[in-house]
Design an enzyme around this catalytic site. Sequence first.
Site, PDB file in Angstrom:
ATOM      1  N   ALA A   1       4.962   6.572   3.563  1.00 31.13           N
ATOM      2  CA  ALA A   1       5.437   7.843   3.001  1.00 31.13           C
ATOM      3  C   ALA A   1       4.771   8.127   1.658  1.00 31.13           C
ATOM      4  O   ALA A   1       4.333   9.260   1.396  1.00 31.13           O
ATOM      5  CB  ALA A   1       6.951   7.807   2.843  1.00 31.13           C
ATOM      6  N   TYR A   2       4.700   7.116   0.808  1.00 32.50           N
ATOM      7  CA  TYR A   2       4.084   7.290  -0.508  1.00 32.50           C
ATOM      8  C   TYR A   2       2.602   7.635  -0.360  1.00 32.50           C
ATOM      9  O   TYR A   2       2.098   8.553  -1.023  1.00 32.50           O
ATOM     10  CB  TYR A   2       4.265   6.020  -1.329  1.00 32.50           C
ATOM     11  CG  TYR A   2       3.817   6.143  -2.762  1.00 32.50           C
ATOM     12  CD1 TYR A   2       4.566   6.881  -3.679  1.00 32.50           C
ATOM     13  CD2 TYR A   2       2.647   5.532  -3.212  1.00 32.50           C
ATOM     14  CE1 TYR A   2       4.156   7.009  -5.003  1.00 32.50           C
ATOM     15  CE2 TYR A   2       2.238   5.644  -4.528  1.00 32.50           C
ATOM     16  CZ  TYR A   2       2.988   6.381  -5.419  1.00 32.50           C
ATOM     17  OH  TYR A   2       2.582   6.507  -6.728  1.00 32.50           O
ATOM     18  N   ILE A   3       1.913   6.930   0.518  1.00 33.98           N
ATOM     19  CA  ILE A   3       0.491   7.190   0.728  1.00 33.98           C
ATOM     20  C   ILE A   3       0.279   8.602   1.259  1.00 33.98           C
ATOM     21  O   ILE A   3      -0.606   9.338   0.791  1.00 33.98           O
ATOM     22  CB  ILE A   3      -0.104   6.137   1.678  1.00 33.98           C
ATOM     23  CG1 ILE A   3      -0.232   4.805   0.935  1.00 33.98           C
ATOM     24  CG2 ILE A   3      -1.467   6.576   2.215  1.00 33.98           C
ATOM     25  CD1 ILE A   3      -0.555   3.632   1.821  1.00 33.98           C
TER      26      ILE A   3
ATOM     27  N   SER B   1       2.183  11.180   0.849  1.00 34.37           N
ATOM     28  CA  SER B   1       2.498  12.155  -0.195  1.00 34.37           C
ATOM     29  C   SER B   1       1.380  12.266  -1.222  1.00 34.37           C
ATOM     30  O   SER B   1       1.037  13.374  -1.658  1.00 34.37           O
ATOM     31  CB  SER B   1       3.816  11.783  -0.886  1.00 34.37           C
ATOM     32  OG  SER B   1       3.688  10.647  -1.720  1.00 34.37           O
TER      33      SER B   1
END
Length: 258
Positions: free
Chosen positions: A161-163, A165
């Site tokens: 998810a972080y990547i 985003s």
Amino acid sequence: MTLGNSLLLAGKSALITGASAGIGAAAARTFCREGAAVTLIARREPELAALTEELRGAGHRAQYVVGDVTRVEDVARAVSAAVSAHGSLDAAFNNAGIGAEPKPLHLLDEDVYDSVMDTNVRGVWNCMRQEIRAMLAAGTGGTIVNNSSTAGLVATPVTAAYIASKHAVLGLTKAAAAEYAPHGIRVNAIAPGSTRSEMIDAWLKENPAMEEILLRSAPLPRIAAPQEIAESAAWLCSDRSSFVVGATLSVDGGWTTR
């Protein structure tokens, strides 16, 4: 442009999001030291109030707005406050962002994914829409810097998810740069590597072996101080970077050169 001015941001009105701690707070201090009048926005009022008092006590022009970048009305209030207090919005550092507990993609909860994307992507989109409107209305151009991450350039396991985003932030940056450069609005991004912050310190406390791994993985074997990231954002917000458009500046100790 006043390329010869000794202060990077002399006479500029700047908005900084996620300004209550870490890179955002360091940026507030750096932008002020470089001559800017700053408007700060974050969710935590005690930290914002203390930082604003510190900056004013040092003779700088600073104000804050309590708000969440996922809420359009909060961002609009912050932009309006900058224009009302300082006559314009000349620069913005869209720094606010969150992470998530490392977890394999197939085990990632939908609400965690939604929260990360909402803050890190929609938050930047909300901010740019309001900032660009103010800059277009003034007709004098401006600069916007979005805070991505090395996670916006490469991928590592268990942080999907972080990547996603942070890759999206770079896409938004390039799209806005191409669209608004003809109007004198330059949009760029920075991609910090591991940086001392509440988020990284909490993660390293839970995963102590990771610090040694991080230190071994970059040509410059240390974790950055928030100030070092803030300096890069200040330069990109200044007239000294006047021909830089749609770029992503890696501030990672060489980590992405591996």
